[in-house]
Enzyme design. Structure first.
Site, PDB file in Angstrom:
ATOM      1  N   TYR A  91       0.805  -1.224   0.000  1.00 31.22           N
ATOM      2  CA  TYR A  91       0.000   0.000   0.000  1.00 31.22           C
ATOM      3  C   TYR A  91       0.839   1.276   0.000  1.00 31.22           C
ATOM      4  CZ  TYR A  91      -3.830  -3.081   1.394  1.00 31.22           C
ATOM      5  OH  TYR A  91      -4.760  -4.083   1.456  1.00 31.22           O
ATOM      6  N   HIS A 134      -4.247   6.143  -1.706  1.00 31.35           N
ATOM      7  CA  HIS A 134      -4.933   6.096  -0.413  1.00 31.35           C
ATOM      8  C   HIS A 134      -3.959   6.345   0.748  1.00 31.35           C
ATOM      9  CE1 HIS A 134      -8.911   5.511   0.973  1.00 31.35           C
ATOM     10  NE2 HIS A 134      -8.849   4.263   1.373  1.00 31.35           N
ATOM     11  N   ASN A 159     -10.084   1.933   7.519  1.00 32.74           N
ATOM     12  CA  ASN A 159     -11.479   1.941   7.958  1.00 32.74           C
ATOM     13  C   ASN A 159     -11.671   1.902   9.465  1.00 32.74           C
ATOM     14  OD1 ASN A 159     -11.869   1.938   5.241  1.00 32.74           O
ATOM     15  ND2 ASN A 159     -12.800  -0.086   5.141  1.00 32.74           N
ATOM     16  N   ASN A 171     -14.171   6.330   4.125  1.00 29.45           N
ATOM     17  CA  ASN A 171     -14.387   5.423   5.254  1.00 29.45           C
ATOM     18  C   ASN A 171     -13.510   5.733   6.460  1.00 29.45           C
ATOM     19  OD1 ASN A 171     -16.421   3.997   3.965  1.00 29.45           O
ATOM     20  ND2 ASN A 171     -14.990   2.552   3.045  1.00 29.45           N
TER      21      ASN A 171
END
Length: 187
Positions: free
Chosen positions: A15, A20, A66, A112
Site C-alpha cells: 500500500y 490512499h 477503515n 471510510n
C-alpha cells in the site's frame, strides 16, 4: 502545547505508494525533514517533532484505513490532546491531483477513514487536510484507483506537494486554522 497530526493510510508495503496512503507519505516527509523516526507503538507508528514552542505528535494508524478512529481516539487520550488540536491528513477523490484543502470541520464525504473517526469521536468538528488524488477512473473502479500508485508524472510533482503540506501543518499549529486556510486554500 501539543497537537496530534494523523496521516491516514494502510500498513503494508503493497500500500505504501498508493493514492490512499498519501496521509502516511505527508507524515513521512514531515518527520524526515525533522530527522524524526517513527516507532511502532500501540495502534500506530508514532514520532514527535518540535515546531517552535509546539509539540507535534505524528501518528500513522496501524488499524487500517477503515478503523482509523480507534488509533486517533487512543492517542488523543494518551497525549491529553484536545480534539481542537487534531489534524487529519487524508486523500480526496473530489479534488484534482495535488490540490490541497484545509478544513476545520465537515462531513466524511464518503471516505471510510473519516467516517470511522467521526463515529468514534462523535463529532465532525476536527480539522482535516485533504490532498487531492484526482478521480480519473471508470465507474465502479474507485477502490482499484485509490489502491493504485500515482503516475510517474504525479510522483515527480509529489515532493513539492509534500513540502507544502508540511508548511500547512506547521502554520495550523503555530497560527491557527483560520490563518492557515487563508494562506493556503486559495493557491
Amino acid at each position: 502545547m501539543k497537537y496530534l497530526i494523523a496521516g491516514l493510510g494502510n500498513i503494508g508495503s503493497e500500500y505504501h505508494y498508493t493514492r490512499h496512503n498519501i496521509g502516511f507519505r505527508v507524515l513521512d516527509a514531515l518527520a524526515e525533514a525533522s530527522n524524526a523516526v517513527f516507532k511502532d507503538r500501540r495502534y500506530g507508528f508514532v514520532t514527535e517533532i518540535r515546531v517552535k514552542n509546539k509539540t507535534l505528535v505524528l501518528l500513522k494508524p496501524s488499524t487500517y484505513m477503515n478503523l482509523s478512529g480507534n488509533a486517533i481516539r487512543y492517542w488523543l487520550k494518551e497525549e491529553k490532546i484536545p480534539v481542537e488540536n487534531l489534524l487529519v491528513v487524508v486523500d480526496d477523490l473530489a479534488l484534482p491531483f495535488g490540490t490541497l484543502r484545509l478544513k476545520g470541520k465537515g462531513s466524511d464525504a464518503g471516505h471510510n477513514g473519516l467516517k470511522h473517526i467521526q463515529d468514534i469521536l462523535s463529532t465532525q468538528n476536527y480539522a482535516r487536510l485533504r490532498f487531492g488524488v484526482g478521480n480519473d477512473f471508470p465507474k465502479g473502479a474507485q477502490v482499484h484507483y485509490v489502491l493504485s500508485p500515482f503516475s510517474e508524472e504525479e510522483e515527480k510533482e509529489l515532493p513539492a506537494k509534500l513540502e507544502t503540506c508540511g508548511e500547512i501543518i506547521k502554520t495550523f499549529c503555530l497560527a491557527g486554522i483560520q490563518t492557515a486556510m487563508n494562506q493556503y486554500n486559495n493557491k
